[in-house]
Write a protein that holds these residues in place. Structure first.
Motif, PDB file in Angstrom:
ATOM      1  N   LEU A 223      -5.343  -3.254  12.280  1.00 32.93           N
ATOM      2  CA  LEU A 223      -4.340  -2.646  13.131  1.00 32.93           C
ATOM      3  C   LEU A 223      -4.309  -1.390  13.008  1.00 32.93           C
ATOM      4  CD1 LEU A 223      -1.685  -3.615  14.370  1.00 32.93           C
ATOM      5  CD2 LEU A 223      -3.110  -5.317  12.804  1.00 32.93           C
ATOM      6  N   LYS A 224      -4.739  -1.154  11.874  1.00 31.38           N
ATOM      7  CA  LYS A 224      -4.468   0.677  12.250  1.00 31.38           C
ATOM      8  C   LYS A 224      -5.403   1.457  13.059  1.00 31.38           C
ATOM      9  CE  LYS A 224      -7.585   4.117  10.667  1.00 31.38           C
ATOM     10  NZ  LYS A 224      -8.429   4.447  10.052  1.00 31.38           N
ATOM     11  N   ASP A 225      -7.091   0.679  13.487  1.00 36.19           N
ATOM     12  CA  ASP A 225      -7.553   1.169  14.552  1.00 36.19           C
ATOM     13  C   ASP A 225      -7.609   1.315  15.392  1.00 36.19           C
ATOM     14  OD1 ASP A 225      -9.707   1.463  12.020  1.00 36.19           O
ATOM     15  OD2 ASP A 225     -10.643  -0.385  12.611  1.00 36.19           O
ATOM     16  N   ILE A 226      -6.174   0.039  15.876  1.00 33.80           N
ATOM     17  CA  ILE A 226      -5.110   0.343  17.534  1.00 33.80           C
ATOM     18  C   ILE A 226      -4.866   1.560  17.233  1.00 33.80           C
ATOM     19  CG2 ILE A 226      -4.169  -1.009  18.864  1.00 33.80           C
ATOM     20  CD1 ILE A 226      -4.985  -3.416  18.317  1.00 33.80           C
ATOM     21  N   ALA A 227      -3.820   1.461  16.064  1.00 36.97           N
ATOM     22  CA  ALA A 227      -2.771   2.421  16.246  1.00 36.97           C
ATOM     23  C   ALA A 227      -3.658   4.398  16.406  1.00 36.97           C
ATOM     24  CB  ALA A 227      -1.796   2.585  15.342  1.00 36.97           C
ATOM     25  N   GLU A 286      15.144  10.544  15.996  1.00 35.15           N
ATOM     26  CA  GLU A 286      14.484   9.358  15.088  1.00 35.15           C
ATOM     27  C   GLU A 286      13.841   8.137  15.177  1.00 35.15           C
ATOM     28  OE1 GLU A 286      12.059  10.414  10.501  1.00 35.15           O
ATOM     29  OE2 GLU A 286      13.857  11.650  11.362  1.00 35.15           O
ATOM     30  N   ARG A 287      15.177   7.547  15.974  1.00 41.03           N
ATOM     31  CA  ARG A 287      15.208   6.116  16.070  1.00 41.03           C
ATOM     32  C   ARG A 287      14.391   5.921  17.186  1.00 41.03           C
ATOM     33  NH1 ARG A 287      17.718   0.910  15.494  1.00 41.03           N
ATOM     34  NH2 ARG A 287      18.488   0.477  17.357  1.00 41.03           N
ATOM     35  N   ALA A 288      15.077   7.017  18.334  1.00 44.22           N
ATOM     36  CA  ALA A 288      14.503   6.532  19.404  1.00 44.22           C
ATOM     37  C   ALA A 288      12.792   6.749  20.012  1.00 44.22           C
ATOM     38  CB  ALA A 288      14.751   7.773  20.388  1.00 44.22           C
ATOM     39  N   VAL A 289      12.307   8.250  18.793  1.00 47.02           N
ATOM     40  CA  VAL A 289      10.865   8.208  18.552  1.00 47.02           C
ATOM     41  C   VAL A 289      10.059   6.562  17.780  1.00 47.02           C
ATOM     42  CG1 VAL A 289       9.087   9.179  16.973  1.00 47.02           C
ATOM     43  CG2 VAL A 289      10.873  10.914  18.809  1.00 47.02           C
ATOM     44  N   THR A 290      10.828   6.232  17.166  1.00 47.94           N
ATOM     45  CA  THR A 290      10.305   4.857  16.236  1.00 47.94           C
ATOM     46  C   THR A 290      10.088   3.962  17.028  1.00 47.94           C
ATOM     47  OG1 THR A 290      11.167   5.764  14.698  1.00 47.94           O
ATOM     48  CG2 THR A 290      10.694   3.777  14.699  1.00 47.94           C
ATOM     49  N   GLN A 291      10.807   4.035  18.238  1.00 44.92           N
ATOM     50  CA  GLN A 291      10.929   2.902  19.264  1.00 44.92           C
ATOM     51  C   GLN A 291       9.827   3.088  20.207  1.00 44.92           C
ATOM     52  OE1 GLN A 291      15.017   3.353  20.165  1.00 44.92           O
ATOM     53  NE2 GLN A 291      15.821   1.238  19.552  1.00 44.92           N
ATOM     54  N   SER A 292       9.633   4.288  20.884  1.00 44.23           N
ATOM     55  CA  SER A 292       8.870   4.279  22.122  1.00 44.23           C
ATOM     56  C   SER A 292       7.485   4.842  21.222  1.00 44.23           C
ATOM     57  CB  SER A 292       9.605   6.082  22.432  1.00 44.23           C
ATOM     58  OG  SER A 292       8.428   7.355  21.425  1.00 44.23           O
ATOM     59  N   ILE A 293       7.138   4.575  19.923  1.00 43.67           N
ATOM     60  CA  ILE A 293       6.424   4.163  19.486  1.00 43.67           C
ATOM     61  C   ILE A 293       5.813   2.815  18.860  1.00 43.67           C
ATOM     62  CG2 ILE A 293       4.543   4.664  17.203  1.00 43.67           C
ATOM     63  CD1 ILE A 293       6.005   7.711  16.973  1.00 43.67           C
ATOM     64  N   VAL A 296       4.519   1.177  22.247  1.00 42.43           N
ATOM     65  CA  VAL A 296       3.211   1.456  22.375  1.00 42.43           C
ATOM     66  C   VAL A 296       2.394   1.084  22.010  1.00 42.43           C
ATOM     67  CG1 VAL A 296       1.541   3.118  23.597  1.00 42.43           C
ATOM     68  CG2 VAL A 296       3.890   3.928  23.552  1.00 42.43           C
ATOM     69  N   ILE A 297       2.570   1.310  20.797  1.00 39.49           N
ATOM     70  CA  ILE A 297       1.203   0.429  19.838  1.00 39.49           C
ATOM     71  C   ILE A 297       1.494  -1.154  20.119  1.00 39.49           C
ATOM     72  CG2 ILE A 297       1.028   0.126  17.842  1.00 39.49           C
ATOM     73  CD1 ILE A 297       0.408   2.668  18.623  1.00 39.49           C
ATOM     74  N   GLY A 298       2.832  -1.607  20.198  1.00 37.04           N
ATOM     75  CA  GLY A 298       3.041  -2.939  20.790  1.00 37.04           C
ATOM     76  C   GLY A 298       2.590  -3.687  21.861  1.00 37.04           C
ATOM     77  N   GLU A 299       2.602  -3.143  22.578  1.00 38.08           N
ATOM     78  CA  GLU A 299       1.910  -3.265  24.058  1.00 38.08           C
ATOM     79  C   GLU A 299       0.282  -3.122  23.665  1.00 38.08           C
ATOM     80  OE1 GLU A 299       3.829  -4.105  26.352  1.00 38.08           O
ATOM     81  OE2 GLU A 299       2.207  -4.175  27.602  1.00 38.08           O
ATOM     82  N   CYS A 300      -0.452  -2.351  23.582  1.00 34.54           N
ATOM     83  CA  CYS A 300      -1.915  -1.862  22.841  1.00 34.54           C
ATOM     84  C   CYS A 300      -2.377  -3.650  21.662  1.00 34.54           C
ATOM     85  CB  CYS A 300      -2.211  -0.909  22.182  1.00 34.54           C
ATOM     86  SG  CYS A 300      -2.455   0.759  22.902  1.00 34.54           S
ATOM     87  N   VAL A 301      -1.398  -3.843  20.929  1.00 30.84           N
ATOM     88  CA  VAL A 301      -1.706  -5.086  19.369  1.00 30.84           C
ATOM     89  C   VAL A 301      -1.340  -6.668  21.199  1.00 30.84           C
ATOM     90  CG1 VAL A 301      -0.883  -6.455  18.041  1.00 30.84           C
ATOM     91  CG2 VAL A 301      -0.818  -4.157  17.792  1.00 30.84           C
ATOM     92  N   ARG A 318      17.988  -3.490  13.370  1.00 29.06           N
ATOM     93  CA  ARG A 318      18.379  -2.001  12.542  1.00 29.06           C
ATOM     94  C   ARG A 318      17.201  -1.730  12.268  1.00 29.06           C
ATOM     95  NH1 ARG A 318      19.807   0.037   7.549  1.00 29.06           N
ATOM     96  NH2 ARG A 318      18.485  -1.090   6.458  1.00 29.06           N
ATOM     97  N   CYS A 319      16.210  -1.700  12.207  1.00 25.89           N
ATOM     98  CA  CYS A 319      14.988  -1.324  11.164  1.00 25.89           C
ATOM     99  C   CYS A 319      14.061  -2.043  12.660  1.00 25.89           C
ATOM    100  CB  CYS A 319      14.620  -2.461  10.200  1.00 25.89           C
ATOM    101  SG  CYS A 319      12.945  -1.227   9.956  1.00 25.89           S
ATOM    102  N   PRO A 320      13.617  -1.296  14.004  1.00 23.99           N
ATOM    103  CA  PRO A 320      12.360  -1.113  14.786  1.00 23.99           C
ATOM    104  C   PRO A 320      11.537  -2.015  14.966  1.00 23.99           C
ATOM    105  CG  PRO A 320      13.747   0.314  15.582  1.00 23.99           C
ATOM    106  CD  PRO A 320      13.970   0.342  14.149  1.00 23.99           C
ATOM    107  N   LEU A 321      10.864  -3.500  15.634  1.00 23.26           N
ATOM    108  CA  LEU A 321      10.094  -3.852  14.562  1.00 23.26           C
ATOM    109  C   LEU A 321       8.941  -4.599  15.653  1.00 23.26           C
ATOM    110  CD1 LEU A 321      10.147  -7.539  13.681  1.00 23.26           C
ATOM    111  CD2 LEU A 321      12.304  -6.042  13.629  1.00 23.26           C
ATOM    112  N   VAL A 322       7.719  -4.577  15.442  1.00 26.03           N
ATOM    113  CA  VAL A 322       6.871  -5.546  16.826  1.00 26.03           C
ATOM    114  C   VAL A 322       6.258  -6.676  15.519  1.00 26.03           C
ATOM    115  CG1 VAL A 322       4.641  -5.667  17.679  1.00 26.03           C
ATOM    116  CG2 VAL A 322       5.524  -3.667  17.738  1.00 26.03           C
TER     117      VAL A 322
END
Ligand code: GTP
Ligand code: MG
Length: 581
Positions: A223-227, A286-293, A296-301, A318-322
């Protein structure tokens, strides 16, 4: 291991105060450490040579035999970076397969497992070996479909000459990545000679294996290779039950996208002179940054990640996730970012599990018992979570008349300057050097602890009190909630906020019933002779018939617990009376 556990218990009785390193170290050794005993099969000189030339293990980060979770994680991450995951034909000729791979470099470890096909995890000695292997890999040629040309370390073996068609049976030894069904396991438990042995046996059978742990780190690395396409310096680390020592085979894989290396956090600004800074986009929080990251990573995955299916972006939690399923490993994955408190909770749980072997066995048993009765579930809802349940066990162990584990406040007081950790204003400091922790000489057996656990929570004043592992004391509930368990680090939060009154009632009713059952001679005496497979002890507590009783009760109005217990007692008496006709 059982012998080891009883030796440890005996040692505990001989010393007023025991040093931690004399007692712990059982569970995670299996899954996280144990590299020296890992399955190795001879495939000729290449591997033998690799073993012989391997540098001695660096033990500088081990203390009295204990290795810190951080160091274990670094070691596993590093192994994962040198590993590939290969889908093989079920009759792959193992020897030829390894010989073929060895052309690219020395193989340090490997194993096979089954999950929607046969897979091999192969760890090479050097990263360059993997690079060489990937260089020779080809893009599949398929009719009627097009490929997303994203190359990863998830490969398929296509060379048919490696398939031994003469051999009907593959002969490959596969390492199980799932648990045996509970009803089958109940039969096995019934053959044990004591409840202590049943609990140890349950823990041994269901805890994560070394191979499963490696696979978890490998999936993080893939997964790290994608991110890394966006954030080359990022890491993806497993947390939660994959690494805290309480993971059961088949548990989900919680992953943390760690961007600290590039976020500027912990970086000291020069006080004078010139310096350059990056120009970067700004976001509201910071939450908005986490959500946007994560978006995008979710889309790539979803679009590019080989083997990743069913991707859901749950960004408003409360804790954004993919969330997605990684098919080749069979893991249900939750990818989060900016979730450093959860990493700390993981470390804390790991520490408690390492302090005394009884901690892990009791947590395991209670988790399995809860799952068997539908008290916990893999589906989110008003159920008690495994995390909450684990904190409940820890609290109970702190509340013994001779506490088995110290309070979190005590662990904070033992912390050194390097342990200081404040995350988003929350004090997450606690000692990391286990040798500083002195344990009390509690000698209770697992059976006693299990009985007492059920009794403790069968009578706990949940309506008024909250559980607090920081202080090791119950305290008045700060807010209305059926179950209140103070979050160890974000102390204004309740980790069991989701639990409703019905679920708490079911838990309490089950505790009452299990406590009662364990006190019956009929339940807790091993059945010898011909009826060796008749359920007894822990096996009785896991039987589905108990669930049915509680479930049907849910439909009726809940009668007082004592009435139910009286009823059970009556039914048992009637059963034991000689038949008159
Ligand atoms: P299973 O996945 O059910 O086997 O257990 P788990 O311990 O991995 O639990 P889960 O996947 O629900 O959560 C992963 C980790 O996140 C936990 O181990 C905790 O470290 C953390 N966590 C989960 N829920 C909470 C919570 O309510 N508060 C805090 N602070 N941390 C939590
Ligand atoms: Mg989990």
């Amino acid at each position: 291991m059982r012998l080891f556990a009883s030796i440890l218990t005996a040692m505990a009785s001989s010393f007023a105060v025991c040093r931690l390193h004399m007692r712990g170290r059982v569970g995670l050794l299996k899954s996280l450490q144990k590299p020296d005993t890992f399955l190795q099969r001879s495939i000729g000189t290449d591997i033998v040579a690799a073993q012989a030339e391997a540098p001695p293990r660096d033990r500088s980060d081990e203390k009295d035999g204990y290795k810190f979770l951080h160091a274990l994680q670094v070691e596993r991450q590093e192994q994962a970076e040198r590993s590939v995951l290969i889908n093989c034909h079920s009759r792959t000729n193992e020897k030829k397969f390894l010989k073929y791979l060895s052309k690219h470099g020395d193989i340090k470890k490997y194993f096979f497992y089954e999950s929607y096909g046969l897979y091999a995890v192969v760890e090479f000695a050097k990263r360059e070996d993997v690079a060489s292997l990937l260089e020779r890999a080809v893009i599949p040629n398929v009719n009627h479909e097009s490929m997303v040309p994203f190359k990863s370390r998830l490969l398929s073996l296509r060379n048919l000459s490696l398939v031994d068609l003469s051999n009907q049976q593959s002969g490959l030894q596969c390492h199980p990545q799932t648990t045996i069904p509970i009803n089958e396991f109940i039969k096995r438990l019934s053959k044990e000679e004591s409840i202590d042995q049943q609990m140890t046996s349950l823990t041994e059978a269901y805890q994560l294996t070394e191979e499963n742990s490696r696979l978890r780190f490998l999936v993080c690395s893939l997964l790290k290779d994608i991110a890394a396409a966006y954030f080359p310096e990022c890491t993806i680390k497993p947390f939660g039950s994959s690494v805290n020592g309480f993971g059961k085979l088949g548990c989900d894989l919680d992953m943390f996208l760690d961007l600290d290396g590039i976020s500027g956090r912990n970086v000291k600004m020069p006080k004078s002179g010139l310096s350059l800074e990056y120009q970067m986009k700004r976001a509201n929080s910071e939450r908005a940054v986490t959500q946007s990251i994560l978006s995008v990573i979710g889309e790539c995955v979803d679009q590019f990640g080989p083997g990743c299916v069913g991707v859901q972006k749950i960004l408003n939690a409360r804790c954004p996730l993919v969330r997605f399923a990684h098919q080749p490993s069979g893991f249900q994955c939750d990818l989060t970012a900016n979730n450093r408190v959860a990493m700390k909770s993981t470390e804390l749980l790991y520490l408690y599990g390492e302090l005394d072997p009884r901690v892990r066995s009791l947590v395991f048993t209670v988790r399995c018992w809860a799952r068997a009765h539908g008290v916990t579930s893999s589906i989110p809802g008003a159920w008690i979570s495994n995390f909450s349940l684990t904190v409940m066990v820890l609290f109970f162990l702190q509340k013994r008349s001779i506490p088995i584990i110290p309070t979190l406040d005590h662990l904070r007081d033992l912390a050194g300057p390097a342990d200081k950790s404040v995350i988003e204003g929350n004090d997450c400091t606690f000692v990391s050097d286990f040798s500083k922790i002195q344990l009390k000489s509690n000698t209770e057996t697992l059976e006693q602890l299990l009985c007492e656990f059920f009794e403790f929570y069968a009578t706990f004043p949940f309506s008024r009190m909250s559980l607090n592992i920081r202080k090791g004391k119950e305290q008045n509930k700060p807010e209305v909630a059926p179950l209140h368990i103070q979050n160890p680090f974000e102390t204004s939060l309740n980790v069991s906020k989701n639990v409703n009154a019905t679920q708490l009632d079911r838990f309490v009713a089950l505790c009452q019933e299990s406590s009662w059952l364990l006190q019956q001679g009929e339940t807790n005496i091993p059945r010898g002779g011909a009826s060796m497979t008749a359920a007894w002890g822990l096996a009785t507590l896991l039987l589905p018939s108990q669930v049915a009783g509680i479930k049907s009760r849910k439909k009726r109005k809940l009668e007082p617990a004592s009435e139910r217990i009286k009823g059970l007692l009556e039914s048992l008496k009637n059963k034991n009376q000689p038949k008159t006709s």
